[in-house]
Design a protein around this motif. Sequence first.
Motif, short mmCIF file in Angstrom:
data_model
loop_
_atom_site.label_atom_id
_atom_site.label_comp_id
_atom_site.label_asym_id
_atom_site.label_seq_id
_atom_site.Cartn_x
_atom_site.Cartn_y
_atom_site.Cartn_z
N UNK A 1 29.68 21.45 24.33
CA UNK A 1 29.18 22.26 25.44
C UNK A 1 28.55 23.48 24.81
N UNK A 2 27.26 23.67 25.06
CA UNK A 2 26.50 24.74 24.42
C UNK A 2 26.25 25.87 25.40
N UNK A 3 26.57 27.08 24.97
CA UNK A 3 26.27 28.29 25.72
C UNK A 3 25.06 28.94 25.07
N UNK A 4 23.96 29.11 25.79
CA UNK A 4 22.78 29.72 25.17
C UNK A 4 23.11 31.08 24.56
N UNK A 5 22.68 31.32 23.33
CA UNK A 5 22.97 32.61 22.69
C UNK A 5 22.15 33.75 23.27
N UNK A 6 21.03 33.44 23.90
CA UNK A 6 20.18 34.46 24.53
C UNK A 6 19.44 33.79 25.68
N UNK A 7 19.01 34.58 26.62
CA UNK A 7 18.26 34.04 27.74
C UNK A 7 19.15 33.29 28.71
N UNK A 8 18.54 32.40 29.47
CA UNK A 8 19.26 31.67 30.51
C UNK A 8 19.47 30.21 30.13
N UNK A 9 20.31 29.58 30.90
CA UNK A 9 20.55 28.15 30.73
C UNK A 9 19.23 27.38 30.87
N UNK B 1 22.92 28.36 41.43
CA UNK B 1 22.73 28.78 40.04
C UNK B 1 23.82 28.33 39.09
N UNK B 2 24.91 27.79 39.61
CA UNK B 2 25.97 27.30 38.74
C UNK B 2 25.61 25.91 38.23
N UNK B 3 26.51 25.32 37.50
CA UNK B 3 26.32 23.96 37.00
C UNK B 3 25.82 23.92 35.57
N UNK B 4 25.54 22.73 35.11
CA UNK B 4 25.15 22.50 33.72
C UNK B 4 24.15 21.35 33.66
N UNK B 5 23.59 21.15 32.48
CA UNK B 5 22.65 20.05 32.26
C UNK B 5 23.17 19.23 31.08
N UNK B 6 23.35 17.94 31.29
CA UNK B 6 23.72 17.04 30.20
C UNK B 6 22.42 16.56 29.56
N UNK B 7 22.31 16.78 28.25
CA UNK B 7 21.11 16.42 27.51
C UNK B 7 21.47 15.44 26.42
N UNK B 8 20.45 14.86 25.81
CA UNK B 8 20.64 13.98 24.66
C UNK B 8 19.76 14.49 23.52
N UNK B 9 20.34 14.50 22.31
CA UNK B 9 19.56 14.91 21.13
C UNK B 9 18.58 13.78 20.78
N UNK B 10 17.76 13.94 19.74
CA UNK B 10 16.76 12.92 19.42
C UNK B 10 17.31 11.52 19.15
N UNK B 11 18.60 11.38 18.84
CA UNK B 11 19.19 10.05 18.63
C UNK B 11 20.10 9.63 19.78
N UNK B 12 20.10 10.39 20.87
CA UNK B 12 20.84 9.99 22.06
C UNK B 12 22.23 10.56 22.22
N UNK B 13 22.68 11.44 21.31
CA UNK B 13 24.01 12.04 21.43
C UNK B 13 23.99 13.07 22.55
N UNK B 14 24.97 12.96 23.47
CA UNK B 14 25.02 13.86 24.60
C UNK B 14 25.58 15.23 24.23
N UNK B 15 25.07 16.24 24.92
CA UNK B 15 25.63 17.59 24.87
C UNK B 15 25.32 18.25 26.19
N UNK B 16 26.11 19.25 26.57
CA UNK B 16 25.90 19.94 27.83
C UNK B 16 25.43 21.37 27.57
N UNK B 17 24.51 21.82 28.40
CA UNK B 17 24.05 23.20 28.34
C UNK B 17 24.59 23.91 29.58
N UNK B 18 25.42 24.92 29.33
CA UNK B 18 26.03 25.69 30.40
C UNK B 18 25.24 26.98 30.62
N UNK B 19 25.65 27.75 31.62
CA UNK B 19 25.04 29.06 31.82
C UNK B 19 25.41 29.97 30.65
N UNK B 20 24.55 30.92 30.36
CA UNK B 20 24.81 31.88 29.28
C UNK B 20 25.92 32.84 29.70
N UNK B 21 26.48 33.54 28.73
CA UNK B 21 27.50 34.55 29.02
C UNK B 21 26.95 35.62 29.96
#
Length: 131
Positions: free
Chosen positions: A70-78, A101-121
């Motif tokens: 689960x990735x939290x953006x280091x800067x800016x917005x989700x 404005x809540x929620x997350x996005x499930x993404x896939x890297x270039x080889x298909x591995x899933x990760x989630x992008x949450x809202x920033x701090x």
Amino acid sequence: MTSNPIRHITVDARDAVKVATFWAAVTGYDLHDESTAEEALLTPPYPDAPGLLFIAVPEGKTVKNRLHLDVQPPAGTRDEFVEQMTAAGATIFEDHRKPDGTGWVTMRDPEGNEFCVERSAAERAADPAQP
């Protein structure tokens, strides 16, 4: 225990350097100088954080990950971060953003591995009533 016992989080990849380079863009970690197509290491800029190790395997990904980041953006917005990751080669798999404005996005890297992008701090701090 006085330090983090997890040294590396290891990910199978068909092309270790390609996937590691993508994840370097996600995390801000540095690609180790001795990385190869068979084994690529990302070293963290944060004390006591685990490295990310990518190991080449012959088979491609075929099923959903049992573990993901689960990735939290280091800067800016989700949403800005989702756009950056798409430009870096990720794809949106499932969009769980809500109208408030809540929620997350499930993404896939270039080889298909899933990760989630949450809202920033900063986004969560602006609306502490929402997780």
